[in-house]
Design a protein around this motif. Structure first.
Motif, short mmCIF file in Angstrom:
data_model
loop_
_atom_site.label_atom_id
_atom_site.label_comp_id
_atom_site.label_asym_id
_atom_site.label_seq_id
_atom_site.Cartn_x
_atom_site.Cartn_y
_atom_site.Cartn_z
N LEU A 148 0.83 -1.21 0.00
CA LEU A 148 0.00 0.00 0.00
C LEU A 148 0.87 1.26 0.00
N ALA A 149 1.89 1.27 0.83
CA ALA A 149 2.78 2.44 0.88
C ALA A 149 3.47 2.65 -0.47
N ASP A 150 3.95 1.57 -1.08
CA ASP A 150 4.60 1.68 -2.39
C ASP A 150 3.63 2.18 -3.45
N HIS A 151 2.43 1.66 -3.43
CA HIS A 151 1.44 2.02 -4.44
C HIS A 151 1.07 3.51 -4.34
N ILE A 152 0.85 3.97 -3.14
CA ILE A 152 0.53 5.39 -2.94
C ILE A 152 1.68 6.25 -3.47
N THR A 153 2.91 5.90 -3.11
CA THR A 153 4.07 6.66 -3.54
C THR A 153 4.20 6.66 -5.06
N HIS A 154 3.99 5.52 -5.67
CA HIS A 154 4.11 5.39 -7.13
C HIS A 154 3.16 6.35 -7.85
N HIS A 155 1.90 6.31 -7.50
CA HIS A 155 0.92 7.14 -8.21
C HIS A 155 1.01 8.61 -7.79
N ARG A 156 1.38 8.87 -6.56
CA ARG A 156 1.56 10.26 -6.14
C ARG A 156 2.72 10.89 -6.91
N ALA A 157 3.76 10.11 -7.18
CA ALA A 157 4.89 10.62 -7.97
C ALA A 157 4.43 11.01 -9.37
N GLN A 158 3.52 10.25 -9.93
CA GLN A 158 2.98 10.62 -11.25
C GLN A 158 2.22 11.95 -11.16
N MET A 159 1.54 12.15 -10.04
CA MET A 159 0.83 13.41 -9.84
C MET A 159 1.81 14.58 -9.71
N LEU A 160 2.96 14.33 -9.07
CA LEU A 160 3.97 15.38 -8.93
C LEU A 160 4.55 15.76 -10.29
N VAL A 161 4.73 14.77 -11.16
CA VAL A 161 5.21 15.06 -12.51
C VAL A 161 4.18 15.95 -13.23
N SER A 162 2.91 15.64 -13.08
CA SER A 162 1.86 16.47 -13.69
C SER A 162 1.92 17.90 -13.18
N MET A 163 2.19 18.05 -11.90
CA MET A 163 2.32 19.40 -11.34
C MET A 163 3.48 20.13 -11.99
N ARG A 164 4.63 19.46 -12.07
CA ARG A 164 5.82 20.08 -12.67
C ARG A 164 5.57 20.47 -14.13
N LEU A 165 4.91 19.58 -14.86
CA LEU A 165 4.63 19.86 -16.28
C LEU A 165 3.65 21.02 -16.45
N ASN A 166 2.96 21.37 -15.38
CA ASN A 166 2.05 22.51 -15.40
C ASN A 166 2.64 23.73 -14.70
N GLY A 167 3.97 23.70 -14.49
CA GLY A 167 4.65 24.86 -13.95
C GLY A 167 4.51 25.05 -12.45
N LEU A 168 4.04 24.04 -11.75
CA LEU A 168 3.86 24.13 -10.30
C LEU A 168 5.02 23.45 -9.58
N VAL A 169 5.39 23.98 -8.45
CA VAL A 169 6.41 23.37 -7.62
C VAL A 169 5.71 22.54 -6.55
N PRO A 170 5.90 21.21 -6.59
CA PRO A 170 5.23 20.36 -5.59
C PRO A 170 5.69 20.70 -4.17
N PRO A 171 4.89 20.35 -3.20
CA PRO A 171 5.30 20.59 -1.81
C PRO A 171 6.57 19.80 -1.50
N ARG A 172 7.36 20.33 -0.61
CA ARG A 172 8.61 19.69 -0.20
C ARG A 172 8.31 18.29 0.36
N TYR A 173 9.12 17.34 -0.06
CA TYR A 173 8.98 15.97 0.43
C TYR A 173 9.54 15.88 1.84
N VAL A 174 8.83 15.20 2.70
CA VAL A 174 9.27 14.92 4.07
C VAL A 174 9.29 13.39 4.22
N LEU A 175 10.26 12.89 4.91
CA LEU A 175 10.40 11.43 5.04
C LEU A 175 9.13 10.76 5.56
N TYR A 176 8.94 9.54 5.13
CA TYR A 176 7.83 8.67 5.55
C TYR A 176 6.47 9.20 5.16
N GLN A 177 6.38 9.67 3.94
CA GLN A 177 5.09 10.10 3.42
C GLN A 177 4.63 9.10 2.40
#
Length: 177
Positions: A148-177
């Motif tokens: 579950l943790a891996d799956h959430i991280t995997h798809h959330r990373a895809q969302m972060l790429v979408s943010m970057r491609l739209n000129g947005l800076v994703p929130p700072r990563y903090v450990l164990y998210q």
């Protein structure tokens, strides 16, 4: 006899293995809580008009990734951790982004994390070793937590790429998210 029972109970409840398993559940719940906060922050930062954005034609959209995380969390926690009837992806509408606002999707994700955490809190440490059929492979409930943790991280990373491609800076990563 009474003393023997008391000593046996003390040995069983203070076992290092039992303590490790309890700690594993506690750590897993903490990670889910942190994932929830970070995912909701990501979802909130993306403008609603960009929720349909896809990095490529084959990719899931931002909203599809968000709701896919929710569906997978719901399905794994309900059927594999909680031994309950799970939603069927093909007929489910709760986790389909169609006709949902950003606020509705975020509320659904928040509620899904709450429901999953409640189910995980009810898992007895000994249940972590129960092995399940997982798409033709055998996996323990402990492994499902990690998946579950891996799956959430995997798809959330895809969302972060979408943010970057739209000129947005994703929130700072903090450990164990």
């Amino acid at each position: 006899m009474k003393n023997l029972i008391i000593i046996t109970l003390l040995l069983l409840t203070s076992s290092p293995l039992l303590a490790q398993q309890d700690k594993f559940i506690e750590d897993s719940i903490e990670r889910l809580e942190n994932s929830r906060k970070y995912l909701l922050l990501v979802a909130d930062m993306m403008p609603e008009e960009k929720y349909g954005f896809k990095a490529t034609d084959e990719s899931l959209s931002f909203s599809e990734n968000l709701m896919h995380i929710g569906y997978a969390l719901d399905w794994h926690s309900q059927s594999l951790i909680g031994d309950l009837e799970a939603r069927v992806y093909q007929t489910d509408t709760i986790f389909k982004p169609a006709n949902k606002t950003k606020a509705e999707m975020m509320a659904r994700i928040d509620q899904t994390f709450t429901e999953a955490i409640v189910l995980l809190q009810d898992v007895a440490p000994a249940q972590l070793d129960i092995e399940l059929d997982y798409f033709g492979s055998t996996r323990s409930k402990r492994q499902i937590y990690m998946l579950l943790a891996d799956h959430i991280t995997h798809h959330r990373a895809q969302m972060l790429v979408s943010m970057r491609l739209n000129g947005l800076v994703p929130p700072r990563y903090v450990l164990y998210q």
